[in-house]
Write a protein that holds these residues in place. Structure first.
Motif, PDB file in Angstrom:
ATOM      1  N   LEU A 126       0.828  -1.206   0.000  1.00  0.00           N
ATOM      2  CA  LEU A 126       0.000   0.000   0.000  1.00  0.00           C
ATOM      3  C   LEU A 126       0.866   1.260   0.000  1.00  0.00           C
ATOM      4  O   LEU A 126       0.558   2.233  -0.689  1.00  0.00           O
ATOM      5  CB  LEU A 126      -0.960   0.003   1.187  1.00  0.00           C
ATOM      6  N   ALA A 127       1.938   1.240   0.758  1.00  0.00           N
ATOM      7  CA  ALA A 127       2.867   2.378   0.753  1.00  0.00           C
ATOM      8  C   ALA A 127       3.506   2.532  -0.634  1.00  0.00           C
ATOM      9  O   ALA A 127       3.658   3.652  -1.126  1.00  0.00           O
ATOM     10  CB  ALA A 127       3.934   2.205   1.835  1.00  0.00           C
ATOM     11  N   CYS A 141      -5.035  10.743  -2.433  1.00  0.00           N
ATOM     12  CA  CYS A 141      -5.183   9.291  -2.526  1.00  0.00           C
ATOM     13  C   CYS A 141      -5.920   8.809  -1.293  1.00  0.00           C
ATOM     14  O   CYS A 141      -5.846   9.424  -0.229  1.00  0.00           O
ATOM     15  CB  CYS A 141      -3.821   8.615  -2.621  1.00  0.00           C
ATOM     16  N   ALA A 142      -6.611   7.693  -1.452  1.00  0.00           N
ATOM     17  CA  ALA A 142      -7.352   7.114  -0.329  1.00  0.00           C
ATOM     18  C   ALA A 142      -7.142   5.606  -0.316  1.00  0.00           C
ATOM     19  O   ALA A 142      -6.976   4.982  -1.368  1.00  0.00           O
ATOM     20  CB  ALA A 142      -8.841   7.438  -0.441  1.00  0.00           C
ATOM     21  N   ILE A 143      -7.155   5.048   0.877  1.00  0.00           N
ATOM     22  CA  ILE A 143      -7.087   3.604   1.076  1.00  0.00           C
ATOM     23  C   ILE A 143      -8.243   3.242   1.995  1.00  0.00           C
ATOM     24  O   ILE A 143      -8.412   3.829   3.066  1.00  0.00           O
ATOM     25  CB  ILE A 143      -5.746   3.175   1.711  1.00  0.00           C
ATOM     26  N   ARG A 165       6.419   5.935   6.424  1.00  0.00           N
ATOM     27  CA  ARG A 165       6.695   5.939   4.983  1.00  0.00           C
ATOM     28  C   ARG A 165       5.686   6.795   4.215  1.00  0.00           C
ATOM     29  O   ARG A 165       6.071   7.583   3.350  1.00  0.00           O
ATOM     30  CB  ARG A 165       6.700   4.508   4.455  1.00  0.00           C
ATOM     31  N   VAL A 166       4.391   6.657   4.519  1.00  0.00           N
ATOM     32  CA  VAL A 166       3.411   7.443   3.760  1.00  0.00           C
ATOM     33  C   VAL A 166       3.494   8.928   4.113  1.00  0.00           C
ATOM     34  O   VAL A 166       3.269   9.783   3.250  1.00  0.00           O
ATOM     35  CB  VAL A 166       1.967   6.904   3.879  1.00  0.00           C
ATOM     36  N   LYS A 167       3.855   9.244   5.348  1.00  0.00           N
ATOM     37  CA  LYS A 167       4.051  10.655   5.698  1.00  0.00           C
ATOM     38  C   LYS A 167       5.227  11.237   4.921  1.00  0.00           C
ATOM     39  O   LYS A 167       5.161  12.358   4.412  1.00  0.00           O
ATOM     40  CB  LYS A 167       4.307  10.811   7.205  1.00  0.00           C
ATOM     41  N   THR A 168       6.308  10.481   4.823  1.00  0.00           N
ATOM     42  CA  THR A 168       7.478  10.915   4.070  1.00  0.00           C
ATOM     43  C   THR A 168       7.119  11.117   2.600  1.00  0.00           C
ATOM     44  O   THR A 168       7.510  12.115   1.982  1.00  0.00           O
ATOM     45  CB  THR A 168       8.624   9.889   4.226  1.00  0.00           C
TER      46      THR A 168
END
Length: 183
Positions: A126-127, A141-143, A165-168
């Motif tokens: 997902l990341a 984007c949405a999950i 990771r997603v924040k980065t």
């Protein structure tokens, strides 16, 4: 930069002004019990953003693309019957007319929707998906829901790695991620 320096608006003014949750570089959790309406909320925001010209993407982890696009169709047509197999069976002409009315929109939305109906997806995947969408210029984007991702024997570490990771990624691309999560 994918998203510019301003807050992207939710389709609902109060949610936008009170939360400021769609500023560039943000990761936002939409938390609620199963069945409380998170998916419907995300789908409605997704198609409204899409129709307004925003570059958006959504990864659906529960059910497949056809299922979620049927829910979008029901929202677009303001007809909850379009999510009910019995209603569709009893109203085939109305159901067909709804599909005809929204065919182009549904096809366009389908190209901005990902799913994995035949396998479980990991948080790492997902990341990776989010990073790839950001590289392609997607701004929101949405999950839905991230809690459906397969987990290892130390989920607290995996969760922490995912969030970092997603924040980065969001900061690197000035993008936004909204994910649904169960408490």
């Amino acid at each position: 930069s994918a998203g510019g320096g301003v807050n992207s608006e939710w389709p609902w003014n109060q949610m936008s002004t009170e939360s400021q949750s769609l500023l560039p570089d943000t990761v936002t959790a939409l938390c609620g019990d199963p069945g409380c309406g998170k998916s419907f909320l995300l789908l409605e925001a997704f198609w409204k953003w899409h129709l307004s010209g925003r570059k958006v993407a959504i990864f659906e982890l529960e059910d497949d693309k056809v299922y979620h696009l049927q829910r979008v169709l029901a929202q677009l047509e303001s007809s909850s019957g379009l999510t009910d197999a019995e209603w569709i069976k009893n109203n085939p002409e109305r159901a067909k007319a709804s599909h005809t009315n929204q065919k182009d929109i549904i096809e366009s939305l389908g190209r901005a929707m990902w799913d994995a109906p035949d396998r479980q997806v990991t948080l790492t995947e997902l990341a990776d998906w989010f990073e790839a969408r950001c590289e392609e210029g997607f701004e929101i984007c949405a999950i839905d829901p991230v809690t459906a991702a397969v987990s290892n024997d130390k989920p607290w570490i995996e969760d922490q790695n995912f969030i970092f990771r997603v924040k980065t990624t969001a900061k690197k691309f000035h993008s936004r991620l909204v994910y649904a999560i169960h408490p």
